[in-house]
Design an enzyme around this catalytic site. Structure first.
Site, short mmCIF file in Angstrom:
data_model
loop_
_atom_site.label_atom_id
_atom_site.label_comp_id
_atom_site.label_asym_id
_atom_site.label_seq_id
_atom_site.Cartn_x
_atom_site.Cartn_y
_atom_site.Cartn_z
N ARG A 263 0.81 -1.22 0.00
CA ARG A 263 0.00 0.00 0.00
C ARG A 263 0.84 1.28 0.00
O ARG A 263 0.38 2.34 0.39
CB ARG A 263 -0.98 0.01 1.17
CG ARG A 263 -2.03 -1.10 1.10
CD ARG A 263 -3.13 -0.88 2.13
NE ARG A 263 -4.17 -1.88 1.99
CZ ARG A 263 -4.19 -3.05 2.63
NH1 ARG A 263 -3.19 -3.35 3.46
NH2 ARG A 263 -5.16 -3.89 2.45
N LYS A 285 3.98 11.56 -11.13
CA LYS A 285 3.17 10.68 -11.96
C LYS A 285 3.95 9.39 -12.26
O LYS A 285 5.08 9.44 -12.72
CB LYS A 285 2.77 11.37 -13.27
CG LYS A 285 1.82 12.53 -13.08
CD LYS A 285 1.11 12.91 -14.35
CE LYS A 285 2.07 13.43 -15.40
NZ LYS A 285 1.36 13.88 -16.61
N GLU A 327 12.34 17.78 -24.40
CA GLU A 327 11.58 18.22 -23.22
C GLU A 327 12.16 19.51 -22.65
O GLU A 327 11.42 20.38 -22.17
CB GLU A 327 11.57 17.13 -22.16
CG GLU A 327 10.76 15.90 -22.52
CD GLU A 327 9.24 16.14 -22.47
OE1 GLU A 327 8.81 17.19 -21.97
OE2 GLU A 327 8.51 15.26 -22.94
N LYS A 369 8.84 23.32 -14.86
CA LYS A 369 7.88 22.27 -14.54
C LYS A 369 7.44 22.33 -13.09
O LYS A 369 6.25 22.12 -12.79
CB LYS A 369 8.48 20.89 -14.85
CG LYS A 369 7.47 19.77 -14.64
CD LYS A 369 7.84 18.48 -15.29
CE LYS A 369 6.69 17.47 -15.14
NZ LYS A 369 6.97 16.18 -15.77
N GLU A 379 -3.14 17.57 -12.11
CA GLU A 379 -3.43 17.67 -13.54
C GLU A 379 -4.90 17.99 -13.80
O GLU A 379 -5.59 17.33 -14.57
CB GLU A 379 -3.03 16.37 -14.24
CG GLU A 379 -2.72 16.56 -15.71
CD GLU A 379 -2.06 15.35 -16.35
OE1 GLU A 379 -1.52 15.51 -17.44
OE2 GLU A 379 -2.07 14.27 -15.74
N ARG A 383 -1.64 22.43 -15.60
CA ARG A 383 -0.63 21.43 -15.92
C ARG A 383 -0.74 20.92 -17.36
O ARG A 383 0.19 20.33 -17.90
CB ARG A 383 -0.75 20.26 -14.94
CG ARG A 383 0.41 19.30 -14.95
CD ARG A 383 0.40 18.53 -13.64
NE ARG A 383 1.28 17.39 -13.61
CZ ARG A 383 1.62 16.74 -12.50
NH1 ARG A 383 1.12 17.14 -11.35
NH2 ARG A 383 2.42 15.70 -12.54
N ASN A 387 1.73 19.19 -21.62
CA ASN A 387 1.42 18.17 -22.62
C ASN A 387 1.69 18.65 -24.04
O ASN A 387 1.35 17.94 -25.00
CB ASN A 387 -0.04 17.74 -22.50
CG ASN A 387 -0.37 17.17 -21.14
OD1 ASN A 387 0.49 16.63 -20.46
ND2 ASN A 387 -1.62 17.30 -20.72
N HIS A 390 2.41 16.22 -26.88
CA HIS A 390 2.38 14.85 -26.38
C HIS A 390 1.25 13.99 -26.97
O HIS A 390 1.41 12.77 -27.10
CB HIS A 390 2.31 14.84 -24.85
CG HIS A 390 3.63 15.07 -24.20
ND1 HIS A 390 4.36 16.22 -24.40
CD2 HIS A 390 4.37 14.29 -23.36
CE1 HIS A 390 5.49 16.14 -23.70
NE2 HIS A 390 5.53 14.99 -23.07
N HIS A 394 2.52 10.79 -28.52
CA HIS A 394 2.20 9.45 -28.03
C HIS A 394 1.62 8.58 -29.13
O HIS A 394 1.90 7.37 -29.21
CB HIS A 394 1.22 9.54 -26.86
CG HIS A 394 1.85 9.99 -25.58
ND1 HIS A 394 1.11 10.39 -24.48
CD2 HIS A 394 3.15 10.11 -25.21
CE1 HIS A 394 1.93 10.72 -23.49
NE2 HIS A 394 3.17 10.58 -23.92
N HIS A 406 10.73 8.83 -27.25
CA HIS A 406 9.69 9.74 -26.75
C HIS A 406 9.96 11.18 -27.18
O HIS A 406 9.07 11.87 -27.69
CB HIS A 406 9.63 9.65 -25.22
CG HIS A 406 8.67 10.63 -24.60
ND1 HIS A 406 7.30 10.45 -24.65
CD2 HIS A 406 8.87 11.80 -23.93
CE1 HIS A 406 6.71 11.47 -24.04
NE2 HIS A 406 7.63 12.29 -23.59
#
Length: 470
Positions: A263, A285, A327, A369, A379, A383, A387, A390, A394, A406
């Site tokens: 957990r 994330k 990036e 960032k 998000e 935020r 992206n 992206h 993606h 990427h």
């Protein structure tokens, strides 16, 4: 340079042994506290404290808030040798029958306080010059705090920091003697796994290696399950730490495993790619891909700390460096015009592997960032600017079977985004030209591969960042 003991003696008009004898240790400690408060408000100093000055939590916190604090350690035999060489006359705490026993007692009582200082240098066997060089290296470290609901963590950026991961992990509360699962892959582990193990062991931790395959195609729930088995075999429990040593995929999978094992247990990141340093190390994330899209299963898991050592970029393939730069350029576009202009000016400069550039550029990129993530930790709004490029990126990654890196895919996606924005009169065509030009100058792709348009639309429709019909 300020030697606190010498300063206290000068102000008191008598030696430290005399202060202890005539006024008592409590008076000496009061003077130490007052001097810590005074010096912490000043800048441009190198301060030598006495061994007990920062045992007091308030003194330690005051100094650490305003300064880079380094704990110089050595073994007991070395301490005795140095004392015999210099004489014990100015060490009232060691004016005892058995100095060795007293040194051991003092070190034990101060263990917790010393462990709270992130930067540790074992000076045993080192010359003064060698120790000074290591202190200078640490003093050049850039530390950036990241705040999130319920807490904060620090990102340390500097050369040679891989050797300090044990000290900084102890300083954020990882218990001495606890297990550390070092998650890496067959490419990174042979390069830096042994160094990480030594750094952790020297700080009293019990590290053990955990391996996962390299590459986006292994960013799957099956890989997470395999890590669970390795955690259990290695004896990891709730007091332990999962430490990611690798790129963005390693960080995403290790972080998701840390978020869900028992957990949730402590997670630390040591990114080894520019992409992970400039992007994945911030925001909390974590996640894995599902057959129908990237990062569709995941969790927010804030790290306890992030250690960025650009030294490791020397072994990174050129295409991976370029991928990470996409990036960095993105962060310049959305939040740091000076960074963008610098990258525009230095585009393609083969000399940019110099140390000053990487530390500064990574720090600039991360500040962009961090500011955005702190405004929108989950998000929900602001935020979304992170992206940029992206959704298209993606889709292209997926259609290429992840043959496109990427950053390469995001580079094409950013060009698509700014060209679309120019068509909608949201940006000027000149700005779109600048963005495309700087990406191309850094040898990043700016044209879409010949994929079927319908397939691109279909892949974009399954992107997790999609909202409604957009």
């Amino acid at each position: 340079f300020v030697d606190m003991d010498a300063e206290i003696e000068a102000r008191a008009g008598k030696s430290i042994p005399c202060i202890f004898t005539e006024d008592g240790e409590s008076v000496f400690r009061q003077r130490e506290t007052a001097l810590c408060e005074e010096l912490s408000a000043r800048r441009g100093l190198v301060i030598a404290t006495g061994g007990g000055a920062l045992v007091d939590p308030a003194n330690r916190a005051r100094m650490m808030e305003s300064s880079t604090v380094v704990c110089l350690t050595c073994d007991v035999d070395e301490i005795l040798h140095r004392l015999q060489r210099a004489g014990n006359s100015d060490r009232p705490l060691l004016d005892v029958t058995d100095p060795r026993a007293e040194i051991e007692r003092l070190l034990e009582t101060r263990r917790e306080a010393y462990a709270a200082i992130p930067w540790q240098i074992d000076t045993t066997g080192l010359s003064v010059g060698e120790v000074a060089a290591r202190v200078i290296e640490i003093a050049s470290v850039i530390t950036l705090p990241v705040h999130y609901p319920g807490g904060q963590y620090l990102i340390h950026i500097g050369y040679g920091l891989l050797t300090h991961i044990g000290g900084v992990l102890g300083a954020v509360g990882a218990p001495e003697g606890s297990r550390v699962a070092v998650v890496s892959n067959p490419i990174v582990a042979p390069l830096y796994g042994a160094q990480a193990k030594v750094a952790l062991q020297s700080a009293g931790f019990q590290p053990f290696a955990c391996s996962m395959p390299d590459g986006e195609r292994h960013k799957r729930l099956a890989t997470v399950a395999a890590l669970y088995d390795q955690f259990l075999t290695g004896g990891l429990d709730r007091s332990g730490t999962v430490l990611s040593l690798g790129g963005g995929v390693t960080g995403d999978v290790a972080g998701f495993a840390a978020a869900t094992f028992m957990r949730g247990i402590r997670f630390a990141q040591v990114p080894t790619t520019l992409l992970a340093m400039a992007d994945a190390s911030v925001g909390g994330k974590t996640g894995v891909d599902l057959p129908r899209g990237k990062n569709l299963a995941g969790a927010f898991k804030q790290p306890a700390l992030v250690v960025v050592d650009p030294t490791v970029l020397a072994t990174l393939p050129a295409e991976e460096v370029r991928s990470g730069l996409a990036e960095v350029i993105k962060h310049g576009i959305i939040g740091d015009p000076d960074l963008f202009a610098e990258l525009e000016r230095r585009g393609g400069d083969k000399g940019t592997r110099g140390q000053g550039d990487w530390v500064a550029w990574i720090a600039h990129s991360l500040r962009v960032k961090i500011a955005i993530v702190e405004q929108d930790p989950f998000e929900q709004g602001r935020r979304a600017v992170l992206n940029l490029g992206h959704t298209v990126g993606h889709a292209l990654e997926k259609l290429s079977g992840f043959a496109l890196l990427h950053g390469e895919a995001v580079s094409i996606g950013m060009v698509a985004a700014v060209r679309t924005a120019a068509e909608l009169d949201l940006v000027t065509p000149a700005l779109a030209d600048r963005v495309e030009a700087v990406l191309a100058t850094w040898e990043l792709p700016v044209r879409c591969p010949p994929f079927d348009t319908g397939a691109i639309w279909e892949a974009m429709a399954h992107d997790k960042k999609r909202q409604g019909r957009s």
